[in-house]
Design a protein around this motif. Structure first.
Motif, PDB file in Angstrom:
ATOM      1  N   PHE A  88       0.835  -1.205   0.000  1.00  0.00           N
ATOM      2  CA  PHE A  88       0.000   0.000   0.000  1.00  0.00           C
ATOM      3  C   PHE A  88       0.870   1.255   0.000  1.00  0.00           C
ATOM      4  CE2 PHE A  88      -3.739  -2.223   2.403  1.00  0.00           C
ATOM      5  CZ  PHE A  88      -4.051  -2.913   1.244  1.00  0.00           C
ATOM      6  N   ARG A  89       1.911   1.230   0.816  1.00  0.00           N
ATOM      7  CA  ARG A  89       2.799   2.390   0.919  1.00  0.00           C
ATOM      8  C   ARG A  89       3.532   2.624  -0.408  1.00  0.00           C
ATOM      9  NH1 ARG A  89       5.563   0.526   4.754  1.00  0.00           N
ATOM     10  NH2 ARG A  89       3.955   1.029   6.277  1.00  0.00           N
TER      11      ARG A  89
ATOM     12  N   ARG B  71       4.749   7.963  -8.141  1.00  0.00           N
ATOM     13  CA  ARG B  71       4.335   9.210  -8.801  1.00  0.00           C
ATOM     14  C   ARG B  71       3.030   9.039  -9.562  1.00  0.00           C
ATOM     15  NH1 ARG B  71       5.968  10.363 -14.236  1.00  0.00           N
ATOM     16  NH2 ARG B  71       6.980   8.622 -15.291  1.00  0.00           N
ATOM     17  N   PHE B  72       2.644   7.772  -9.835  1.00  0.00           N
ATOM     18  CA  PHE B  72       1.386   7.510 -10.520  1.00  0.00           C
ATOM     19  C   PHE B  72       0.272   7.226  -9.522  1.00  0.00           C
ATOM     20  CE2 PHE B  72       4.481   6.067 -13.824  1.00  0.00           C
ATOM     21  CZ  PHE B  72       4.135   6.978 -14.805  1.00  0.00           C
ATOM     22  N   GLY B  73      -0.971   7.431  -9.969  1.00  0.00           N
ATOM     23  CA  GLY B  73      -2.118   7.128  -9.116  1.00  0.00           C
ATOM     24  C   GLY B  73      -3.390   7.048  -9.930  1.00  0.00           C
ATOM     25  N   LEU B  74      -3.435   6.104 -10.869  1.00  0.00           N
ATOM     26  CA  LEU B  74      -4.617   5.997 -11.723  1.00  0.00           C
ATOM     27  C   LEU B  74      -5.618   4.995 -11.138  1.00  0.00           C
ATOM     28  CD1 LEU B  74      -6.016   7.033 -14.188  1.00  0.00           C
ATOM     29  CD2 LEU B  74      -4.655   5.503 -15.605  1.00  0.00           C
ATOM     30  N   GLN B  75      -5.342   3.706 -11.281  1.00  0.00           N
ATOM     31  CA  GLN B  75      -6.213   2.692 -10.691  1.00  0.00           C
ATOM     32  C   GLN B  75      -5.363   1.549 -10.144  1.00  0.00           C
ATOM     33  OE1 GLN B  75     -10.469   3.199 -13.009  1.00  0.00           O
ATOM     34  NE2 GLN B  75      -9.347   1.312 -13.320  1.00  0.00           N
ATOM     35  N   THR B  76      -5.844   0.942  -9.067  1.00  0.00           N
ATOM     36  CA  THR B  76      -5.186  -0.215  -8.469  1.00  0.00           C
ATOM     37  C   THR B  76      -6.235  -1.287  -8.236  1.00  0.00           C
ATOM     38  OG1 THR B  76      -3.571   1.194  -7.355  1.00  0.00           O
ATOM     39  CG2 THR B  76      -3.814  -1.055  -6.529  1.00  0.00           C
ATOM     40  N   GLY B  77      -5.892  -2.522  -8.571  1.00  0.00           N
ATOM     41  CA  GLY B  77      -6.771  -3.648  -8.287  1.00  0.00           C
ATOM     42  C   GLY B  77      -6.274  -4.423  -7.084  1.00  0.00           C
TER      43      GLY B  77
ATOM     44  N   VAL C 119      -8.980   0.691   0.201  1.00  0.00           N
ATOM     45  CA  VAL C 119      -9.657   1.900  -0.279  1.00  0.00           C
ATOM     46  C   VAL C 119      -9.169   3.127   0.480  1.00  0.00           C
ATOM     47  CG1 VAL C 119     -11.896   3.050  -0.404  1.00  0.00           C
ATOM     48  CG2 VAL C 119     -11.687   0.659  -1.092  1.00  0.00           C
ATOM     49  N   ARG C 120      -8.973   2.974   1.775  1.00  0.00           N
ATOM     50  CA  ARG C 120      -8.539   4.104   2.599  1.00  0.00           C
ATOM     51  C   ARG C 120      -7.053   4.411   2.431  1.00  0.00           C
ATOM     52  NH1 ARG C 120     -11.911   2.320   8.054  1.00  0.00           N
ATOM     53  NH2 ARG C 120     -13.871   3.351   7.480  1.00  0.00           N
ATOM     54  N   ALA C 121      -6.251   3.383   2.168  1.00  0.00           N
ATOM     55  CA  ALA C 121      -4.797   3.570   2.163  1.00  0.00           C
ATOM     56  C   ALA C 121      -4.223   3.913   0.801  1.00  0.00           C
ATOM     57  CB  ALA C 121      -4.116   2.303   2.700  1.00  0.00           C
ATOM     58  N   LEU C 122      -4.841   3.439  -0.282  1.00  0.00           N
ATOM     59  CA  LEU C 122      -4.253   3.582  -1.611  1.00  0.00           C
ATOM     60  C   LEU C 122      -4.612   4.935  -2.216  1.00  0.00           C
ATOM     61  CD1 LEU C 122      -5.034   0.004  -2.946  1.00  0.00           C
ATOM     62  CD2 LEU C 122      -2.757   0.922  -2.449  1.00  0.00           C
ATOM     63  N   ARG C 123      -3.611   5.746  -2.474  1.00  0.00           N
ATOM     64  CA  ARG C 123      -3.847   7.058  -3.079  1.00  0.00           C
ATOM     65  C   ARG C 123      -3.844   6.916  -4.596  1.00  0.00           C
ATOM     66  NH1 ARG C 123      -0.492  12.516  -3.579  1.00  0.00           N
ATOM     67  NH2 ARG C 123      -2.261  13.850  -4.141  1.00  0.00           N
ATOM     68  N   THR C 124      -4.960   6.469  -5.123  1.00  0.00           N
ATOM     69  CA  THR C 124      -5.155   6.335  -6.562  1.00  0.00           C
ATOM     70  C   THR C 124      -6.550   6.821  -6.921  1.00  0.00           C
ATOM     71  OG1 THR C 124      -5.996   4.066  -6.397  1.00  0.00           O
ATOM     72  CG2 THR C 124      -3.625   4.316  -6.660  1.00  0.00           C
ATOM     73  N   GLY C 125      -6.778   7.019  -8.217  1.00  0.00           N
ATOM     74  CA  GLY C 125      -8.080   7.493  -8.661  1.00  0.00           C
ATOM     75  C   GLY C 125      -9.177   6.466  -8.521  1.00  0.00           C
TER      76      GLY C 125
END
Length: 485
Positions: free
Chosen positions: A406-407, A413-419, A432-438
């Motif tokens: 998660f960290r 530098r990217f933050g689009l989508q994470t599965g 959901v709370r930890a991942l800084r992505t769109g």
């Protein structure tokens, strides 16, 4: 290899001569450039290299048309978009063939994109009649008591749209359709690699009854920077690289922008995941469109207890995929956009293997094609992990502590989508709370998008959200109305 029909071969044999669309008129350019099929290397089309004078004419046409399109009732704009959607379906086979020739996209993927594009048009038609404001209660204060206030939304005016080659029809529809739905005029700068499909799309909008000047289409590399700087432009919407996005942001001044940029496609597979479901999803979504998608699965972090099992399943699935002629219906993975792009991906694979990573399958280049490639042992600093590969390459990495993953994702530098694949609701909520992505996709890979959703990223992955409803919100501006009794 499946045989290509004689009719299809004849349809794509002669290079097309592509005009610009300016003020409702088709115009030839003084200068043109050749567009080549990346698989056959033959010339597909001669496209215009639009000049600054032609950009000036297109912007003047858009300024003249903005009041016309704004005055169209919403139901008429919706009807126009539905007509365009119907025409797109009627012409789908021809457009898909042109797309496959221009971009090297597998024909099955090109046809699927046309279906999605029709969805984008129909969704935009529905949203055209849903543009609404809100009432603001003012009696929360003594100053506001007895007054009536509400907010209305109006079109911004002239929109500059710049689109890429990797989904040329659907991403252009995500600019054009919301702009029309909101009552704006648009100047679209088409991707230089796929001008033919944009021309076909422009013809559809003309035939559907778009007012002259409400859609203008230019080509080539010259006009882009001047378009986003021009004071006649009220809003800029761009899909492309972070580098170009940063330049547009710097040039746009105080005008608003929507930037849909890159990503490095991270997916997490936890110890409690259904590996049999997760592995084929990750494998196929890393190779679909030859990896040329900003949410393509690029790096998969797998809990160490399931790593070996997951690797075996992914490799087996990737080896099923057929690399070949993009026009062959049996082909799963076509070419990259050109040989230079394939050489870059080849060099990134070489960097990884030179640093100790291992190619488990694929890894070789054939002209503009890269074999579907699975890498194990890639380090975080290697380009195949930390940058955007934009090719058919997936790196598999074991982990012990999901909090460290998660960290890593959030500090990227990217933050689009994470599965994330997990059977734990608690872990999903933590992600959901930890991942800084769109976007966070639960029990799915990073490669998930349906066209009505709010789609976009944070950090170097962009600003704003696409999807007809959300694009229309960006393409309109609020105006306060106060009744002072």
């Amino acid at each position: 290899m499946s045989a290509i029909s004689a009719e299809t071969s004849a349809a794509v044999a002669a290079p097309a001569e592509i005009p610009m669309l300016i003020g409702g008129e088709w115009r030839a350019a003084r200068d043109v450039y050749a567009v080549r099929d990346p698989y056959r290397t033959t010339i597909v089309a001669h496209a215009p290299s639009s000049s600054l004078a032609e950009l000036d004419a297109a912007l003047n046409a858009a300024v003249a048309a903005k009041s016309v399109i704004a005055a169209m009732p919403a139901y008429e704009r919706a009807t126009l978009l539905r007509r365009a959607g119907n025409l797109l379906v009627e012409r789908a086979d021809r457009i898909a063939e042109i797309m496959s020739r221009e971009t090297g996209k597998a024909i099955k993927d090109a046809k699927a994109e046309i279906v999605r594009s029709q969805d984008t048009l129909s969704l935009s038609a529905e949203e055209a009649v849903r543009i609404e404001g809100e009432h603001i209660p003012l009696d929360a204060s003594a100053m506001g008591a007895g007054k009536i206030c509400f907010m209305l939304r109006f079109p911004v005016g002239v929109i500059a749209g710049i689109t890429p080659f990797n989904a040329p029809v659907n991403l252009a529809c995500h600019k054009i359709a919301p702009a029309i739905a909101a009552g704006n005029a648009l100047v679209l700068k088409a991707p230089p690699q796929s001008p033919g499909v944009i021309h076909e799309l422009a013809k559809i909008f003309v035939d559907a009854g778009t007012p002259a000047g409400a859609l203008n289409v230019l080509y080539g590399d010259i006009v882009g920077p001047a378009l986003v700087r021009d004071p006649r432009v009220d809003f800029v919407t761009f899909t492309g690289s972070p580098r170009a996005g940063a330049q547009i942001k710097a040039a746009s001044g105080l005008r608003r922008v929507a930037l849909e940029l890159g990503g490095n496609g991270v997916t997490i597979v936890h110890a409690d995941a259904n590996i049999a479901d997760a592995a084929p999803v990750c494998a196929r979504n890393s190779m679909r469109l030859a990896g040329q998608s900003c949410i393509s699965v690029q790096t998969v972090y797998v809990h160490r207890s399931r790593y070996e099992e997951f690797v075996d399943l992914v490799v087996a699935e990737v080896r099923k995929l057929k690399l070949g002629d993009p026009l062959d219906p049996a082909t799963d993975v076509g070419t990259l956009i050109d040989e230079a792009a394939a050489r870059r991906v080849e060099s990134w694979i070489a960097e990884a293997t030179g640093g100790g990573a291992k190619v488990l399958t694929g890894g070789k280049r054939h002209g503009a094609q890269i074999e579907p490639t699975v890498i194990a042992g890639a380090k975080p600093e290697m380009k195949v992990v930390c940058d955007e590969v934009f090719g058919p390459v997936i790196s598999l990495c074991p982990y012990d502590d999901v909090e460290n993953v998660f960290r890593t994702v959030s500090e990227s530098r990217f933050g689009l989508q994470t599965g994330i694949f997990t059977a734990s609701t608690a872990l999903a909520i933590r992600a959901v709370r930890a991942l800084r992505t769109g976007g966070v996709i639960i029990n799915g890979s990073s490669t998930w998008r349906t066209d009505q959703l709010a789609y976009g990223g944070v950090k170097d992955s962009g600003i704003g959200r696409e999807g007809p409803r959300y694009a229309i919100r960006d393409m309109t501006e609020e105006r306060m109305v106060l009744f002072n009794y």
